[in-house]
Design a protein around this motif. Structure first.
Motif, PDB file in Angstrom:
ATOM      1  N   ASP A   1       0.823  -1.214   0.000  1.00  0.00           N
ATOM      2  CA  ASP A   1       0.000   0.000   0.000  1.00  0.00           C
ATOM      3  C   ASP A   1       0.858   1.265   0.000  1.00  0.00           C
ATOM      4  OD1 ASP A   1      -2.243  -1.589  -0.010  1.00  0.00           O
ATOM      5  OD2 ASP A   1      -2.540  -1.486   2.157  1.00  0.00           O
ATOM      6  N   GLY A   2       2.028   1.204  -0.633  1.00  0.00           N
ATOM      7  CA  GLY A   2       2.836   2.394  -0.833  1.00  0.00           C
ATOM      8  C   GLY A   2       3.725   2.815   0.312  1.00  0.00           C
ATOM      9  N   THR A   3       3.830   1.991   1.367  1.00  0.00           N
ATOM     10  CA  THR A   3       4.716   2.337   2.482  1.00  0.00           C
ATOM     11  C   THR A   3       5.427   1.090   3.009  1.00  0.00           C
ATOM     12  OG1 THR A   3       3.043   2.046   4.232  1.00  0.00           O
ATOM     13  CG2 THR A   3       3.222   4.245   3.234  1.00  0.00           C
ATOM     14  N   LEU A   4       6.571   1.332   3.665  1.00  0.00           N
ATOM     15  CA  LEU A   4       7.230   0.295   4.449  1.00  0.00           C
ATOM     16  C   LEU A   4       6.656   0.344   5.853  1.00  0.00           C
ATOM     17  CD1 LEU A   4       9.478  -1.759   5.254  1.00  0.00           C
ATOM     18  CD2 LEU A   4      10.950   0.224   5.653  1.00  0.00           C
ATOM     19  N   LYS A   5       6.266  -0.821   6.358  1.00  0.00           N
ATOM     20  CA  LYS A   5       5.714  -0.905   7.701  1.00  0.00           C
ATOM     21  C   LYS A   5       6.647  -1.759   8.560  1.00  0.00           C
ATOM     22  CE  LYS A   5       1.140  -0.426   5.696  1.00  0.00           C
ATOM     23  NZ  LYS A   5       1.678  -0.012   4.378  1.00  0.00           N
ATOM     24  N   ILE A   6       7.372  -1.098   9.467  1.00  0.00           N
ATOM     25  CA  ILE A   6       8.205  -1.816  10.432  1.00  0.00           C
ATOM     26  C   ILE A   6       7.365  -2.032  11.680  1.00  0.00           C
ATOM     27  CG2 ILE A   6      10.278  -1.733  11.859  1.00  0.00           C
ATOM     28  CD1 ILE A   6      11.636  -0.095   9.729  1.00  0.00           C
ATOM     29  N   ARG A   7       7.252  -3.290  12.106  1.00  0.00           N
ATOM     30  CA  ARG A   7       6.331  -3.623  13.195  1.00  0.00           C
ATOM     31  C   ARG A   7       7.090  -4.215  14.385  1.00  0.00           C
ATOM     32  NH1 ARG A   7       2.533  -7.853  11.292  1.00  0.00           N
ATOM     33  NH2 ARG A   7       1.151  -7.124  12.951  1.00  0.00           N
ATOM     34  N   ALA A   8       6.587  -3.909  15.567  1.00  0.00           N
ATOM     35  CA  ALA A   8       7.035  -4.575  16.792  1.00  0.00           C
ATOM     36  C   ALA A   8       5.912  -5.526  17.195  1.00  0.00           C
ATOM     37  CB  ALA A   8       7.311  -3.559  17.889  1.00  0.00           C
ATOM     38  N   ILE A   9       6.219  -6.830  17.173  1.00  0.00           N
ATOM     39  CA  ILE A   9       5.196  -7.864  17.332  1.00  0.00           C
ATOM     40  C   ILE A   9       5.498  -8.703  18.570  1.00  0.00           C
ATOM     41  CG2 ILE A   9       4.108  -9.867  16.254  1.00  0.00           C
ATOM     42  CD1 ILE A   9       5.080  -8.790  13.550  1.00  0.00           C
ATOM     43  N   PRO A  10       4.548  -8.845  19.498  1.00  0.00           N
ATOM     44  CA  PRO A  10       4.777  -9.717  20.659  1.00  0.00           C
ATOM     45  C   PRO A  10       4.538 -11.184  20.312  1.00  0.00           C
ATOM     46  CG  PRO A  10       2.611  -8.686  20.825  1.00  0.00           C
ATOM     47  CD  PRO A  10       3.244  -8.139  19.569  1.00  0.00           C
ATOM     48  N   ARG A  11       5.414 -12.030  20.799  1.00  0.00           N
ATOM     49  CA  ARG A  11       5.251 -13.478  20.668  1.00  0.00           C
ATOM     50  C   ARG A  11       5.700 -14.111  21.972  1.00  0.00           C
ATOM     51  NH1 ARG A  11       2.610 -12.459  17.066  1.00  0.00           N
ATOM     52  NH2 ARG A  11       2.556 -13.231  14.923  1.00  0.00           N
ATOM     53  N   GLY A  12       4.745 -14.570  22.772  1.00  0.00           N
ATOM     54  CA  GLY A  12       5.092 -15.119  24.072  1.00  0.00           C
ATOM     55  C   GLY A  12       5.704 -14.042  24.946  1.00  0.00           C
ATOM     56  N   ASP A  13       6.892 -14.317  25.467  1.00  0.00           N
ATOM     57  CA  ASP A  13       7.550 -13.333  26.326  1.00  0.00           C
ATOM     58  C   ASP A  13       8.567 -12.492  25.565  1.00  0.00           C
ATOM     59  OD1 ASP A  13       9.409 -15.290  25.860  1.00  0.00           O
ATOM     60  OD2 ASP A  13       9.999 -15.544  27.962  1.00  0.00           O
ATOM     61  N   LYS A  14       8.514 -12.543  24.224  1.00  0.00           N
ATOM     62  CA  LYS A  14       9.441 -11.767  23.406  1.00  0.00           C
ATOM     63  C   LYS A  14       8.696 -10.783  22.507  1.00  0.00           C
ATOM     64  CE  LYS A  14      13.618 -14.591  23.053  1.00  0.00           C
ATOM     65  NZ  LYS A  14      14.642 -15.109  22.101  1.00  0.00           N
ATOM     66  N   VAL A  15       9.441  -9.753  22.082  1.00  0.00           N
ATOM     67  CA  VAL A  15       8.938  -8.793  21.101  1.00  0.00           C
ATOM     68  C   VAL A  15       9.920  -8.780  19.939  1.00  0.00           C
ATOM     69  CG1 VAL A  15       8.411  -6.368  20.619  1.00  0.00           C
ATOM     70  CG2 VAL A  15       7.775  -7.383  22.826  1.00  0.00           C
ATOM     71  N   TYR A  16       9.396  -8.910  18.723  1.00  0.00           N
ATOM     72  CA  TYR A  16      10.232  -8.974  17.535  1.00  0.00           C
ATOM     73  C   TYR A  16      10.032  -7.722  16.683  1.00  0.00           C
ATOM     74  CZ  TYR A  16      10.781 -13.871  18.790  1.00  0.00           C
ATOM     75  OH  TYR A  16      11.067 -15.033  19.465  1.00  0.00           O
ATOM     76  N   SER A  17      11.114  -7.244  16.089  1.00  0.00           N
ATOM     77  CA  SER A  17      11.043  -6.051  15.258  1.00  0.00           C
ATOM     78  C   SER A  17      12.152  -6.090  14.212  1.00  0.00           C
ATOM     79  CB  SER A  17      11.140  -4.790  16.120  1.00  0.00           C
ATOM     80  OG  SER A  17      10.892  -3.628  15.352  1.00  0.00           O
ATOM     81  N   ALA A  18      12.328  -4.965  13.483  1.00  0.00           N
ATOM     82  CA  ALA A  18      13.333  -4.910  12.418  1.00  0.00           C
ATOM     83  C   ALA A  18      14.177  -3.659  12.535  1.00  0.00           C
ATOM     84  CB  ALA A  18      12.659  -4.960  11.046  1.00  0.00           C
ATOM     85  N   ARG A  19      15.419  -3.800  12.096  1.00  0.00           N
ATOM     86  CA  ARG A  19      16.355  -2.686  11.983  1.00  0.00           C
ATOM     87  C   ARG A  19      17.038  -2.842  10.631  1.00  0.00           C
ATOM     88  NH1 ARG A  19      20.383  -0.349  16.655  1.00  0.00           N
ATOM     89  NH2 ARG A  19      22.342  -0.253  15.488  1.00  0.00           N
ATOM     90  N   ILE A  20      16.744  -1.926   9.693  1.00  0.00           N
ATOM     91  CA  ILE A  20      17.292  -2.039   8.349  1.00  0.00           C
ATOM     92  C   ILE A  20      18.201  -0.848   8.047  1.00  0.00           C
ATOM     93  CG2 ILE A  20      15.277  -3.337   7.583  1.00  0.00           C
ATOM     94  CD1 ILE A  20      14.454  -0.858   5.942  1.00  0.00           C
ATOM     95  N   ASN A  21      19.182  -1.097   7.190  1.00  0.00           N
ATOM     96  CA  ASN A  21      20.212  -0.113   6.889  1.00  0.00           C
ATOM     97  C   ASN A  21      20.419  -0.012   5.386  1.00  0.00           C
ATOM     98  OD1 ASN A  21      21.051  -0.149   9.817  1.00  0.00           O
ATOM     99  ND2 ASN A  21      21.613  -2.230   9.232  1.00  0.00           N
ATOM    100  N   SER A  22      20.715   1.198   4.906  1.00  0.00           N
ATOM    101  CA  SER A  22      20.988   1.364   3.483  1.00  0.00           C
ATOM    102  C   SER A  22      22.356   0.791   3.138  1.00  0.00           C
ATOM    103  CB  SER A  22      20.921   2.838   3.090  1.00  0.00           C
ATOM    104  OG  SER A  22      21.963   3.580   3.688  1.00  0.00           O
ATOM    105  N   ILE A  23      22.434   0.137   1.987  1.00  0.00           N
ATOM    106  CA  ILE A  23      23.717  -0.370   1.507  1.00  0.00           C
ATOM    107  C   ILE A  23      24.614   0.791   1.093  1.00  0.00           C
ATOM    108  CG2 ILE A  23      24.809  -1.711  -0.348  1.00  0.00           C
ATOM    109  CD1 ILE A  23      22.351  -3.591  -0.190  1.00  0.00           C
ATOM    110  N   ASN A  24      24.016   1.806   0.502  1.00  0.00           N
ATOM    111  CA  ASN A  24      24.777   2.990   0.091  1.00  0.00           C
ATOM    112  C   ASN A  24      25.124   3.865   1.288  1.00  0.00           C
ATOM    113  OD1 ASN A  24      23.482   2.009  -2.364  1.00  0.00           O
ATOM    114  ND2 ASN A  24      24.192   3.888  -3.317  1.00  0.00           N
ATOM    115  N   ALA A  25      26.199   4.614   1.155  1.00  0.00           N
ATOM    116  CA  ALA A  25      26.608   5.590   2.166  1.00  0.00           C
ATOM    117  C   ALA A  25      27.050   6.862   1.450  1.00  0.00           C
ATOM    118  CB  ALA A  25      27.734   5.036   3.032  1.00  0.00           C
ATOM    119  N   TRP A  26      26.945   8.000   2.140  1.00  0.00           N
ATOM    120  CA  TRP A  26      27.223   9.290   1.532  1.00  0.00           C
ATOM    121  C   TRP A  26      27.960  10.197   2.515  1.00  0.00           C
ATOM    122  CZ3 TRP A  26      22.604   6.782   1.953  1.00  0.00           C
ATOM    123  CH2 TRP A  26      22.032   6.289   0.760  1.00  0.00           C
ATOM    124  N   THR A  27      28.774  11.084   1.965  1.00  0.00           N
ATOM    125  CA  THR A  27      29.393  12.137   2.759  1.00  0.00           C
ATOM    126  C   THR A  27      28.750  13.460   2.355  1.00  0.00           C
ATOM    127  OG1 THR A  27      31.486  10.926   2.763  1.00  0.00           O
ATOM    128  CG2 THR A  27      31.562  13.248   3.414  1.00  0.00           C
TER     129      THR A  27
END
Length: 282
Positions: free
Chosen positions: A99-125
Protein backbone atom coordinates in the motif's frame (compact mmCIF):
# COMPACT_ATOMS: atom_id res chain seq x y z
CA UNK A 1 -34.43 28.10 -0.89
CA UNK A 2 -32.65 26.82 -4.01
CA UNK A 3 -32.93 23.08 -4.57
CA UNK A 4 -30.08 20.87 -5.85
CA UNK A 5 -31.05 17.91 -8.01
CA UNK A 6 -29.81 14.40 -7.29
CA UNK A 7 -27.91 14.48 -10.60
CA UNK A 8 -26.10 17.66 -9.54
CA UNK A 9 -25.26 16.19 -6.13
CA UNK A 10 -23.73 13.13 -7.80
CA UNK A 11 -21.70 15.37 -10.15
CA UNK A 12 -20.36 17.37 -7.18
CA UNK A 13 -19.44 14.22 -5.27
CA UNK A 14 -17.62 12.73 -8.28
CA UNK A 15 -15.71 15.99 -8.77
CA UNK A 16 -14.63 16.04 -5.13
CA UNK A 17 -13.53 12.41 -5.36
CA UNK A 18 -11.46 13.07 -8.48
CA UNK A 19 -9.85 16.14 -6.90
CA UNK A 20 -8.91 14.15 -3.81
CA UNK A 21 -7.46 11.37 -5.98
CA UNK A 22 -5.35 13.84 -7.94
CA UNK A 23 -4.03 15.47 -4.75
CA UNK A 24 -3.20 12.06 -3.26
CA UNK A 25 -1.36 11.01 -6.41
CA UNK A 26 0.62 14.23 -6.43
CA UNK A 27 1.61 13.65 -2.81
CA UNK A 28 2.74 10.08 -3.51
CA UNK A 29 5.21 11.19 -6.15
CA UNK A 30 6.46 13.97 -3.94
CA UNK A 31 5.16 16.93 -5.96
CA UNK A 32 3.99 18.75 -2.85
CA UNK A 33 7.14 18.10 -0.85
CA UNK A 34 10.01 19.22 -3.06
CA UNK A 35 9.89 22.74 -1.64
CA UNK A 36 11.59 21.43 1.51
CA UNK A 37 14.80 20.56 -0.33
CA UNK A 38 17.40 23.37 0.00
CA UNK A 39 18.53 25.14 -3.17
CA UNK A 40 21.36 23.57 -5.10
CA UNK A 41 20.60 19.92 -4.26
CA UNK A 42 19.70 17.14 -6.71
CA UNK A 43 18.22 13.72 -6.03
CA UNK A 44 20.92 11.01 -6.05
CA UNK A 45 19.16 8.07 -4.34
CA UNK A 46 15.62 7.24 -3.31
CA UNK A 47 13.36 4.48 -2.06
CA UNK A 48 9.63 5.04 -2.60
CA UNK A 49 8.46 1.69 -1.15
CA UNK A 50 6.07 1.13 -4.03
CA UNK A 51 6.68 -2.61 -4.44
CA UNK A 52 3.58 -4.70 -5.05
CA UNK A 53 2.58 -7.75 -3.04
CA UNK A 54 4.25 -10.96 -4.14
CA UNK A 55 3.92 -14.73 -3.79
CA UNK A 56 0.16 -15.00 -3.81
CA UNK A 57 -0.56 -11.70 -2.10
CA UNK A 58 2.17 -11.69 0.55
CA UNK A 59 3.78 -8.33 1.31
CA UNK A 60 7.12 -7.58 -0.31
CA UNK A 61 10.19 -7.14 1.86
CA UNK A 62 12.60 -4.18 1.62
CA UNK A 63 14.66 -4.27 -1.60
CA UNK A 64 17.84 -6.30 -0.84
CA UNK A 65 19.72 -4.24 -3.42
CA UNK A 66 19.13 -1.17 -1.24
CA UNK A 67 18.78 -2.44 2.35
CA UNK A 68 20.25 -5.00 4.71
CA UNK A 69 19.04 -6.20 8.11
CA UNK A 70 20.76 -6.26 11.47
CA UNK A 71 19.80 -9.09 13.79
CA UNK A 72 20.26 -9.01 17.56
CA UNK A 73 18.94 -10.36 20.83
CA UNK A 74 17.47 -8.18 23.62
CA UNK A 75 20.00 -6.01 25.45
CA UNK A 76 22.28 -5.64 22.43
CA UNK A 77 22.18 -1.83 22.68
CA UNK A 78 20.58 0.62 25.13
CA UNK A 79 19.07 -2.27 27.15
CA UNK A 80 16.34 -2.54 24.51
CA UNK A 81 13.86 -5.41 24.85
CA UNK A 82 13.15 -6.36 21.24
CA UNK A 83 14.71 -9.11 19.16
CA UNK A 84 15.71 -7.90 15.69
CA UNK A 85 15.04 -10.44 12.93
CA UNK A 86 15.36 -10.60 9.13
CA UNK A 87 11.89 -9.73 7.95
CA UNK A 88 9.79 -12.55 9.41
CA UNK A 89 8.71 -14.02 12.71
CA UNK A 90 6.56 -17.12 12.19
CA UNK A 91 4.17 -16.11 9.40
CA UNK A 92 4.21 -12.39 10.22
CA UNK A 93 6.47 -9.79 8.68
CA UNK A 94 8.25 -7.23 10.83
CA UNK A 95 9.27 -5.24 7.72
CA UNK A 96 6.63 -5.30 4.99
CA UNK A 97 6.15 -3.15 1.89
CA UNK A 98 2.55 -2.73 0.72
CA UNK A 99 0.00 0.00 0.00
CA UNK A 100 2.84 2.39 -0.83
CA UNK A 101 4.72 2.34 2.48
CA UNK A 102 7.23 0.30 4.45
CA UNK A 103 5.71 -0.91 7.70
CA UNK A 104 8.20 -1.82 10.43
CA UNK A 105 6.33 -3.62 13.19
CA UNK A 106 7.04 -4.57 16.79
CA UNK A 107 5.20 -7.86 17.33
CA UNK A 108 4.78 -9.72 20.66
CA UNK A 109 5.25 -13.48 20.67
CA UNK A 110 5.09 -15.12 24.07
CA UNK A 111 7.55 -13.33 26.33
CA UNK A 112 9.44 -11.77 23.41
CA UNK A 113 8.94 -8.79 21.10
CA UNK A 114 10.23 -8.97 17.54
CA UNK A 115 11.04 -6.05 15.26
CA UNK A 116 13.33 -4.91 12.42
CA UNK A 117 16.35 -2.69 11.98
CA UNK A 118 17.29 -2.04 8.35
CA UNK A 119 20.21 -0.11 6.89
CA UNK A 120 20.99 1.36 3.48
CA UNK A 121 23.72 -0.37 1.51
CA UNK A 122 24.78 2.99 0.09
CA UNK A 123 26.61 5.59 2.17
CA UNK A 124 27.22 9.29 1.53
CA UNK A 125 29.39 12.14 2.76
CA UNK A 126 27.31 15.31 3.07
CA UNK A 127 23.86 15.88 1.61
CA UNK A 128 20.22 16.46 2.41
CA UNK A 129 18.51 13.33 3.77
CA UNK A 130 14.76 13.09 4.28
CA UNK A 131 11.97 10.62 4.92
CA UNK A 132 8.20 10.93 5.21
CA UNK A 133 7.22 9.07 8.36
CA UNK A 134 4.35 8.27 10.71
CA UNK A 135 5.37 7.06 14.17
CA UNK A 136 3.62 4.69 16.58
CA UNK A 137 2.62 5.72 20.09
CA UNK A 138 2.44 4.10 23.51
CA UNK A 139 4.96 3.76 26.32
CA UNK A 140 7.83 1.59 25.19
CA UNK A 141 7.88 2.47 21.48
CA UNK A 142 11.07 4.03 20.13
CA UNK A 143 11.18 4.50 16.34
CA UNK A 144 14.17 6.18 14.71
CA UNK A 145 15.57 7.43 11.40
CA UNK A 146 19.32 7.96 11.76
CA UNK A 147 22.85 7.54 10.41
CA UNK A 148 26.11 5.82 11.36
CA UNK A 149 29.50 5.82 9.61
CA UNK A 150 30.15 3.12 7.03
CA UNK A 151 33.60 2.39 8.50
CA UNK A 152 32.39 2.21 12.09
CA UNK A 153 34.92 1.22 14.75
CA UNK A 154 33.74 2.77 18.03
CA UNK A 155 30.82 4.75 19.43
CA UNK A 156 30.59 7.68 19.99
CA UNK A 157 34.08 8.39 18.57
CA UNK A 158 32.98 7.82 14.97
CA UNK A 159 29.82 9.92 15.32
CA UNK A 160 26.07 9.45 14.98
CA UNK A 161 23.42 11.62 13.30
CA UNK A 162 19.85 11.22 14.55
CA UNK A 163 17.48 12.65 11.96
CA UNK A 164 14.37 11.68 13.92
CA UNK A 165 13.81 9.87 17.20
CA UNK A 166 10.53 9.47 19.04
CA UNK A 167 9.63 7.91 22.38
CA UNK A 168 6.00 7.01 22.93
CA UNK A 169 5.84 8.19 26.53
CA UNK A 170 6.42 11.77 25.32
CA UNK A 171 3.62 12.10 22.75
CA UNK A 172 4.05 14.38 19.74
CA UNK A 173 7.60 15.53 20.50
CA UNK A 174 10.27 14.55 17.98
CA UNK A 175 14.04 14.82 18.46
CA UNK A 176 17.10 15.48 16.30
CA UNK A 177 20.62 15.01 17.69
CA UNK A 178 24.27 14.30 17.02
CA UNK A 179 26.67 12.21 19.12
CA UNK A 180 30.46 12.55 19.21
CA UNK A 181 33.22 11.62 21.66
CA UNK A 182 32.89 15.06 23.28
CA UNK A 183 29.10 15.39 23.01
CA UNK A 184 26.83 12.54 24.03
CA UNK A 185 24.03 11.87 26.47
CA UNK A 186 25.82 9.53 28.90
CA UNK A 187 28.13 12.34 30.04
CA UNK A 188 25.43 15.01 29.79
CA UNK A 189 26.93 16.98 26.92
CA UNK A 190 24.58 15.86 24.16
CA UNK A 191 23.71 18.20 21.29
CA UNK A 192 20.00 17.80 20.63
CA UNK A 193 16.69 19.57 20.11
CA UNK A 194 13.03 18.61 20.27
CA UNK A 195 9.97 19.92 18.49
CA UNK A 196 6.27 19.43 19.09
CA UNK A 197 4.28 17.96 16.21
CA UNK A 198 0.64 17.79 17.28
CA UNK A 199 -0.27 14.77 15.12
CA UNK A 200 3.00 12.84 14.79
CA UNK A 201 1.26 9.52 15.53
CA UNK A 202 -1.66 9.99 13.13
CA UNK A 203 -0.21 11.90 10.17
CA UNK A 204 2.90 11.65 8.00
CA UNK A 205 5.57 14.33 8.36
CA UNK A 206 8.87 14.96 6.57
CA UNK A 207 11.95 14.60 8.79
CA UNK A 208 15.31 15.67 7.39
CA UNK A 209 18.88 16.79 8.00
CA UNK A 210 21.14 18.91 5.89
CA UNK A 211 24.75 17.86 6.47
CA UNK A 212 27.62 19.92 5.07
CA UNK A 213 31.29 20.32 5.99
CA UNK A 214 30.27 23.27 8.17
CA UNK A 215 27.06 22.22 9.95
CA UNK A 216 24.28 19.70 10.50
CA UNK A 217 20.72 21.05 10.57
CA UNK A 218 17.55 19.16 11.56
CA UNK A 219 14.12 19.85 10.04
CA UNK A 220 10.47 18.87 10.32
CA UNK A 221 8.29 19.73 7.31
CA UNK A 222 10.94 22.17 6.13
CA UNK A 223 11.22 24.00 9.46
CA UNK A 224 14.70 24.03 11.00
CA UNK A 225 14.77 23.26 14.74
CA UNK A 226 18.26 21.83 15.34
CA UNK A 227 21.74 23.01 14.36
CA UNK A 228 25.23 21.72 15.17
CA UNK A 229 28.23 23.63 13.81
CA UNK A 230 31.69 22.35 12.95
CA UNK A 231 34.08 24.07 15.36
CA UNK A 232 36.80 23.99 12.69
CA UNK A 233 39.46 22.55 15.00
CA UNK A 234 39.98 19.35 13.00
CA UNK A 235 39.38 17.34 16.20
CA UNK A 236 37.51 14.09 15.57
CA UNK A 237 36.17 14.21 19.14
CA UNK A 238 34.04 17.23 18.26
CA UNK A 239 33.47 16.76 14.49
CA UNK A 240 33.74 13.21 13.11
CA UNK A 241 31.31 14.06 10.31
CA UNK A 242 33.65 14.02 7.32
CA UNK A 243 33.26 10.37 6.27
CA UNK A 244 30.54 8.32 4.52
CA UNK A 245 27.46 7.58 6.65
CA UNK A 246 24.60 5.18 5.84
CA UNK A 247 20.90 5.41 6.73
CA UNK A 248 19.09 3.38 9.37
CA UNK A 249 15.40 2.73 10.12
CA UNK A 250 14.29 0.77 13.17
CA UNK A 251 11.55 0.34 15.74
CA UNK A 252 12.89 -0.43 19.21
CA UNK A 253 10.86 -1.57 22.21
CA UNK A 254 11.80 -0.38 25.70
CA UNK A 255 15.40 0.43 26.45
CA UNK A 256 17.09 3.17 28.43
CA UNK A 257 15.10 5.91 26.72
CA UNK A 258 12.08 4.09 25.30
CA UNK A 259 11.18 2.64 28.72
CA UNK A 260 12.27 5.62 30.83
CA UNK A 261 8.67 5.89 32.08
CA UNK A 262 7.82 2.21 31.84
CA UNK A 263 6.24 0.21 29.04
CA UNK A 264 2.63 -0.41 28.11
CA UNK A 265 2.14 -3.87 26.64
CA UNK A 266 -1.19 -2.77 25.16
CA UNK A 267 0.77 -0.57 22.71
CA UNK A 268 1.78 -3.76 20.88
CA UNK A 269 1.72 -4.63 18.09
CA UNK A 270 3.09 -1.23 17.00
CA UNK A 271 3.66 -0.04 13.43
CA UNK A 272 6.18 2.52 12.16
CA UNK A 273 5.32 3.66 8.62
CA UNK A 274 7.80 5.01 6.09
CA UNK A 275 6.42 6.51 2.90
CA UNK A 276 9.75 7.24 1.25
CA UNK A 277 13.45 7.92 1.88
CA UNK A 278 15.39 10.33 -0.38
CA UNK A 279 18.97 11.52 -0.57
CA UNK A 280 20.04 14.75 -2.30
CA UNK A 281 23.54 16.10 -2.87
CA UNK A 282 25.09 19.20 -4.41
Amino acid sequence: MRRITIKKCVTILISLFLLNTIMYSANRVGLNYSDHVPDGYSLVWNEEFDAKKVNGGKPALPDPDKWFYETAEPGWVNNELQTYVKGFIDTDTVAAVYDGTLKIRAIPRGDKVYSARINSINAWTYGYFEARLKVPGGKGTWPAFWMLPKNFTAWPLDGEIDIMEYVGYDPNFVHSSVHTQSYYHTIGTQKTAKKEISNAETEFHIYAVEWTKDYIKGFVDGVEYFRFDNDGTGNKHTWPFDAPFYLKLNLAWGGDWGAAQGIDESALPATYEIDYVRVYQK
